[in-house]
Design a protein around this motif. Structure first.
Motif, PDB file in Angstrom:
ATOM      1  N   ASP A   1       0.818  -1.215   0.000  1.00 15.84           N
ATOM      2  CA  ASP A   1       0.000   0.000   0.000  1.00 15.84           C
ATOM      3  C   ASP A   1       0.854   1.268   0.000  1.00 15.84           C
ATOM      4  OD1 ASP A   1      -2.535  -1.345   0.158  1.00 15.84           O
ATOM      5  OD2 ASP A   1      -2.050  -1.810   2.249  1.00 15.84           O
ATOM      6  N   PHE A   2       2.175   1.105   0.129  1.00 15.88           N
ATOM      7  CA  PHE A   2       3.078   2.253   0.211  1.00 15.88           C
ATOM      8  C   PHE A   2       3.941   2.351  -1.042  1.00 15.88           C
ATOM      9  CE2 PHE A   2       2.096   1.408   4.607  1.00 15.88           C
ATOM     10  CZ  PHE A   2       2.067   2.658   5.209  1.00 15.88           C
ATOM     11  N   VAL A   3       4.277   3.582  -1.391  1.00 13.13           N
ATOM     12  CA  VAL A   3       5.280   3.855  -2.411  1.00 13.13           C
ATOM     13  C   VAL A   3       6.316   4.766  -1.769  1.00 13.13           C
ATOM     14  CG1 VAL A   3       5.783   4.908  -4.643  1.00 13.13           C
ATOM     15  CG2 VAL A   3       3.658   3.614  -4.320  1.00 13.13           C
ATOM     16  N   VAL A   4       7.593   4.381  -1.884  1.00  7.32           N
ATOM     17  CA  VAL A   4       8.662   5.135  -1.241  1.00  7.32           C
ATOM     18  C   VAL A   4       9.757   5.430  -2.258  1.00  7.32           C
ATOM     19  CG1 VAL A   4      10.387   5.154   0.591  1.00  7.32           C
ATOM     20  CG2 VAL A   4       8.183   4.029   0.978  1.00  7.32           C
ATOM     21  N   THR A   5      10.237   6.669  -2.253  1.00  3.03           N
ATOM     22  CA  THR A   5      11.402   7.021  -3.057  1.00  3.03           C
ATOM     23  C   THR A   5      12.490   7.570  -2.141  1.00  3.03           C
ATOM     24  OG1 THR A   5      10.613   9.271  -3.519  1.00  3.03           O
ATOM     25  CG2 THR A   5      10.013   7.529  -5.103  1.00  3.03           C
ATOM     26  N   VAL A   6      13.731   7.286  -2.500  1.00  4.89           N
ATOM     27  CA  VAL A   6      14.893   7.844  -1.810  1.00  4.89           C
ATOM     28  C   VAL A   6      15.800   8.432  -2.872  1.00  4.89           C
ATOM     29  CG1 VAL A   6      16.852   7.393  -0.304  1.00  4.89           C
ATOM     30  CG2 VAL A   6      14.731   6.097   0.008  1.00  4.89           C
TER      31      VAL A   6
ATOM     32  N   GLN B   1      10.911  -1.578   0.294  1.00  8.91           N
ATOM     33  CA  GLN B   1      10.551  -1.245   1.667  1.00  8.91           C
ATOM     34  C   GLN B   1       9.679  -2.331   2.264  1.00  8.91           C
ATOM     35  OE1 GLN B   1       7.137  -0.535   2.112  1.00  8.91           O
ATOM     36  NE2 GLN B   1       6.615  -0.434  -0.059  1.00  8.91           N
ATOM     37  N   THR B   2       9.620  -2.314   3.593  1.00 10.08           N
ATOM     38  CA  THR B   2       8.801  -3.283   4.339  1.00 10.08           C
ATOM     39  C   THR B   2       7.863  -2.551   5.285  1.00 10.08           C
ATOM     40  OG1 THR B   2      10.534  -3.486   6.033  1.00 10.08           O
ATOM     41  CG2 THR B   2      10.578  -5.081   4.203  1.00 10.08           C
ATOM     42  N   LEU B   3       7.321  -1.412   4.827  1.00 12.22           N
ATOM     43  CA  LEU B   3       6.479  -0.598   5.695  1.00 12.22           C
ATOM     44  C   LEU B   3       5.111  -1.234   5.891  1.00 12.22           C
ATOM     45  CD1 LEU B   3       7.260   2.990   4.364  1.00 12.22           C
ATOM     46  CD2 LEU B   3       8.386   1.711   6.194  1.00 12.22           C
ATOM     47  N   GLU B   4       4.538  -0.980   7.054  1.00  7.09           N
ATOM     48  CA  GLU B   4       3.185  -1.430   7.352  1.00  7.09           C
ATOM     49  C   GLU B   4       2.645  -0.603   8.507  1.00  7.09           C
ATOM     50  OE1 GLU B   4       3.396  -5.496   8.494  1.00  7.09           O
ATOM     51  OE2 GLU B   4       4.477  -5.124  10.356  1.00  7.09           O
ATOM     52  N   THR B   5       1.331  -0.598   8.657  1.00 10.82           N
ATOM     53  CA  THR B   5       0.711   0.050   9.808  1.00 10.82           C
ATOM     54  C   THR B   5      -0.146  -0.967  10.533  1.00 10.82           C
ATOM     55  OG1 THR B   5      -1.195   0.810   8.507  1.00 10.82           O
ATOM     56  CG2 THR B   5       0.670   2.326   8.714  1.00 10.82           C
TER      57      THR B   5
ATOM     58  N   VAL C   1      10.642  10.008   0.545  1.00 18.04           N
ATOM     59  CA  VAL C   1       9.236  10.376   0.367  1.00 18.04           C
ATOM     60  C   VAL C   1       8.389   9.118   0.541  1.00 18.04           C
ATOM     61  CG1 VAL C   1       7.513  11.396  -1.153  1.00 18.04           C
ATOM     62  CG2 VAL C   1       9.882  12.216  -1.223  1.00 18.04           C
ATOM     63  N   ILE C   2       7.532   9.139   1.572  1.00 19.68           N
ATOM     64  CA  ILE C   2       6.667   7.999   1.880  1.00 19.68           C
ATOM     65  C   ILE C   2       5.243   8.380   1.505  1.00 19.68           C
ATOM     66  CG2 ILE C   2       5.846   6.440   3.687  1.00 19.68           C
ATOM     67  CD1 ILE C   2       8.367   7.176   5.277  1.00 19.68           C
ATOM     68  N   THR C   3       4.622   7.599   0.639  1.00 16.93           N
ATOM     69  CA  THR C   3       3.270   7.881   0.178  1.00 16.93           C
ATOM     70  C   THR C   3       2.385   6.673   0.415  1.00 16.93           C
ATOM     71  OG1 THR C   3       4.092   9.384  -1.525  1.00 16.93           O
ATOM     72  CG2 THR C   3       1.845   8.548  -1.795  1.00 16.93           C
ATOM     73  N   GLN C   4       1.222   6.947   1.000  1.00 15.19           N
ATOM     74  CA  GLN C   4       0.199   5.907   1.154  1.00 15.19           C
ATOM     75  C   GLN C   4      -1.140   6.561   0.840  1.00 15.19           C
ATOM     76  OE1 GLN C   4      -2.532   5.120   3.788  1.00 15.19           O
ATOM     77  NE2 GLN C   4      -2.928   3.766   2.052  1.00 15.19           N
TER      78      GLN C   4
END
Length: 823
Positions: free
Chosen positions: A488-493, A500-504, A528-531
């Motif tokens: 569910d996330f899109v991340v750019t560096v 990435q392994t992001l979760e909520t 930049v973290i986008t959800q």
């Protein structure tokens, strides 16, 4: 006090709310607020477990923030409303009675507000009202006195409910304004028609009735025979139990409870009809009124020229005039020696026990009760005159404020860039920062999710702002939509999409890691973290491979080398040192030099002295926070050239002969790459075998070096020097140079036979002559002289070892007594 349920979400007991405050302050000479940008998050961060999901204000521009009673609301530029705080009567409009400590969207689907653009919101007591762009009016929350206006007192309304206008004074009218009191509501139509409903005691509805019965639908405020007769109302504001209006002809009128003089008519008699506020002989005399604000039991007004006056209750210094005596007519707050002494005041807001003003330049000052920090000056000291709110170090630092809203011991403000902040009482979560902790200074209303970098693997502990491709950025955060997976996330560096392994979790707490991609742009950039529609940007510096540059790249011991570098960890401590091996490595004896990396990751140009002749490279190695060397470094090769020595002449030898000589002969020597400015005593000199071992006793020498490390001087071949293939060995401080040198013995000639008659052929051999020398064999009659015989001389050449192989010489002269070999 607020209770906490099992999830940590603030909830409120179902007790009757305290009398409220506050709807939105009226602005002076500012009819349209142009607000751009979003809000940042102040340093006070709640326990994420107390939060349910992302703030309803995420990604939106706030145009109005209002607090009153036990809750607060914000209006956004796209016409949405979000509320927070107590919800025991459904006053948040979210179709539940669960309290919220951060902004939560009001439910509009299936309500009169569905698909509408909301333009006004008013908050007080335990109910809320909103007005849309097409004049639809809806309210929600506590309806125990009919203040919702839907014709009943049937209980709480958990979602927006239409105010009944049919068969009321508002029927067929275009509603232009709404205001809420502690338990009553009023609405103004575009033609000046004013109607109120709800709790009727103390005359707060202004309908000339002395009845205590609740009014469940809009009822006309009496105009005929009152202070409103012949006037058109153009602004209204409801206090806890009184109501005030501004009308044409610059009239100010109020009605309702007046026990503290809050009607401003020179009495303390309550009135169920509009009465004139006394302005003659007061600071408001002859001034054009721009706005009016009714509070708990006091009222304030501001003129077009920027004059503010207040009246009513003053037991908690609500009037700001330095005293605690109530006033039944307008009085000025004390401005002398206050932050707004010379300012023009643009707006005023009256709360339950406090008052605030916005001055030119966007500064806010407040006064009154400060027991829970509602003045916002970082104290709990009640203030009897205007006192500047503290903005330094808060979310409002450096910002210009355009409005304030004062409620029941809670104050909110909005900056020109759309940043909302509140302070004061937060026991019911009405500050909107995700906590129930009281705040003495301006604290951000949570508008956007938060994310924090907690570690960067591959970097030393505590490094959070930079890393290299392949490093993992560990993050956590709050106020995100709950139960989201990495997909569910899109991340750019650095502009490159990152793994990435992001979760909520279910409460919107963010966790996980982000790998810096190989293609990330090196230099200052962002994570930049986008959800969904939520985006958080964090500054992050992507470092490239560490490199260092040394100049010069070679030199003799004592050479000062300038060392610089790039792509090191910013602000890290580092050490410059020499190495004698690149595998190992082994440090040289060179003195290490400490250096601090710049904020841009550069090694500033630093001098390093190479003293150890065994140094083969120079290294810059970062240090850990404890000062010990880390595993992060870069190296550059450095060459210490070998020392040299050679002979340029040998006394007793023919010109040009330098590679051999005899004992006691003197070699003139030169050399290079020695330390500077050495003297003879700094050297040891001997003649050794060609590998530099098996040396004779030290030789006599007169050697020195100049400022460039050039060697010069003489060396005498010892009288007892071992003959044969040898090497001149010059040594300084364990470092040696060799020069191959043959030590020759005494020349000798051998004849065979040693006697014979004429024409006898004699085999002549010789040794210890100059190597590779041209020789001539001659007969000698007499040694003195010498006197040579008439024998024919024979030429020859010595070998490389100075020997002469057998050469035939014929004796023809009867007087020949010797045979000579001469070079």
């Amino acid at each position: 006090m607020a209770n906490n349920d099992a999830t940590g979400t603030a909830t409120t007991p179902s007790a009757k709310p305290r009398r409220g405050r506050r709807n939105v302050i009226r602005l002076v000479a500012v009819l349209t607020l142009l607000v751009a940008g979003g809000a940042a998050v102040f340093a006070f961060l709640p326990d994420p477990s107390a939060l349910a999901a992302a703030s309803a204000l995420s990604g939106k521009t706030v145009t109005t923030v209002a607090t009153g009673g036990d809750h607060s609301c914000a209006l956004t530029s796209d016409g949405d409303v979000a509320c927070w705080g107590s919800n025991n009567h459904g006053q948040l409009g979210i179709n539940s009675t669960t309290a919220r400590s951060l902004p939560t969207a009001v439910t509009t689907t299936g309500t009169p507000l569905s698909g509408k653009t909301i333009t006004q919101v008013s908050v007080n007591g335990s109910h809320t009202c909103a007005l849309t762009s097409d004049a639809i009016l809806a309210c929600w929350g506590d309806d125990s006195h009919g203040q919702i206006g839907d014709g009943s007192t049937s209980g709480d309304h958990l979602v927006p409910t239409a105010v009944t206008t049919a068969s009321t004074p508002l029927s067929g009218k275009t509603i232009s304004a709404v205001t809420t009191g502690a338990a009553h509501t009023c609405a103004l139509a575009s033609d000046g028609t004013l109607a109120c409903w709800g709790l009727q005691t103390d005359g707060r509805l202004g309908n000339s009735s002395s009845s205590a019965a609740d009014v469940e639908t809009p009822d006309a405020v009496t105009v005929s025979g009152t202070a409103l007769s012949g006037l058109t109302i153009n602004a209204i504001d409801a206090g806890a139990a009184h109501t005030c209006a501004r009308a044409t002809s610059n009239a100010l009128v109020c009605w309702g409870l007046n026990t503290s003089g809050q009607l401003g008519d020179g009495s303390t008699t309550s009135s169920n009809e509009a009465v004139d506020v006394t302005v003659s002989g007061t600071p408001l005399a002859s001034l054009s009124i721009a706005g009016i604000s009714a509070g708990g039991a006091h009222t304030c007004a501001v003129s077009v020229s920027g004059v503010v006056a207040c009246w009513g209750e003053n037991g908690d210094n609500e009037l700001g005039n330095g005293g605690t005596t109530d006033s039944d007519v307008p009085v000025s707050p004390t401005l002398a020696a206050t932050p707004i002494a010379t300012s023009t005041l643009l707006s005023v807001s009256s709360g339950e026990k406090n008052t605030c003003v916005v001055a030119t330049g966007g500064a806010v000052s407040c006064w009154g009760n400060n027991g829970v920090g509602s003045v916002g000056d970082n104290t709990n000291t009640t203030r009897d005159v205007p006192t500047a709110i503290v903005t330094t170090g808060t979310i409002l630092s450096g910002k210009s404020l355009v409005l304030s809203s004062v409620g029941d011991r809670t104050t909110c403000a909005l900056a020109s860039d759309g940043t909302p902040a509140c302070w004061g009482d937060n026991t019911l979560g009405k500050i909107g920062d995700g906590t129930t902790t009281n705040r003495d200074v301006a604290t951000a209303v949570i508008t956007n999710p938060s994310a924090s970098i907690t570690a960067v693997t591959g970097q030393r502990s505590g490094v959070l702002g930079y890393g290299r491709p392949g490093d993992e950025i560990v993050v956590d955060g709050s106020w995100w939509n709950g139960s989201k997976a990495s997909t569910d996330f899109v991340v750019t560096v650095g502009g490159e999409t990152a793994d990435q392994t992001l979760e909520t979790n279910s409460t919107g707490t963010l966790s996980g890691g982000i790998t810096v991609p190989a293609g990330a742009a090196v230099g200052s950039g962002s994570v930049v973290i986008t959800q969904g529609t939520d985006t958080v940007t964090k500054s992050f510096y992507v470092l490239g491979s560490r490199t260092i540059t040394v100049s010069p790249t070679s030199g003799v011991p004592g050479t000062v080398v300038s060392v610089s570098g790039t792509n090191f960890d910013p602000t890290a401590s580092a050490e410059i040192r020499g190495l004698t091996s690149t595998s190992g490595p082994t440090a040289s004896s060179d003195a290490a030099v400490d250096v601090t990396i710049t904020s841009g990751g550069s090694v500033p140009s630093t001098n390093f002295t190479v003293d150890d002749f065994e140094t083969v490279s120079i290294e810059v190695r970062e240090k850990s926070p404890g000062g010990t060397p880390s595993t992060d470094y870069a190296r550059a090769a450095f060459t210490v050239p070998p020392v040299t020595v050679s002979a340029t002449a040998v006394s007793g030898q023919r010109s040009g002969v330098t590679g051999y000589g005899r004992p006691t002969e003197v070699l003139t020597v030169t050399g290079a790459n020695w330390p500077n400015d050495l003297v003879s005593a700094d050297f040891t000199v001997a003649f050794c075998n060609t590998s530099g071992a098996s040396c004779d006793s030290n030789a006599t020498k007169t050697l020195a070096t100049n400022g460039s490390g050039a060697l010069s001087g003489t060396v005498t071949v010892p009288s007892d020097a071992t003959t044969g293939a040898r090497a001149l060995k010059v040594t300084h401080d364990g470092r040696s140079a060799l020069f191959n040198f043959g030590v020759l013995g005494t020349r000798s000639v051998t004849l065979s036979p040693t006697s014979g008659g004429l024409s006898t052929p004699v085999s002549v051999t010789a040794s210890n002559f100059d190597p590779a020398a041209f020789v001539r064999i001659k007969g000698v009659r007499v040694l003195s002289g010498p006197e040579y015989s008439s024998d024919s001389s024979v030429p020859g050449f010595t070998a490389a070892n100075g020997s002469l192989s057998a050469v035939n010489f014929t004796v023809e002269d009867a007087l020949t007594t010797y045979i000579e070999v001469s070079e």
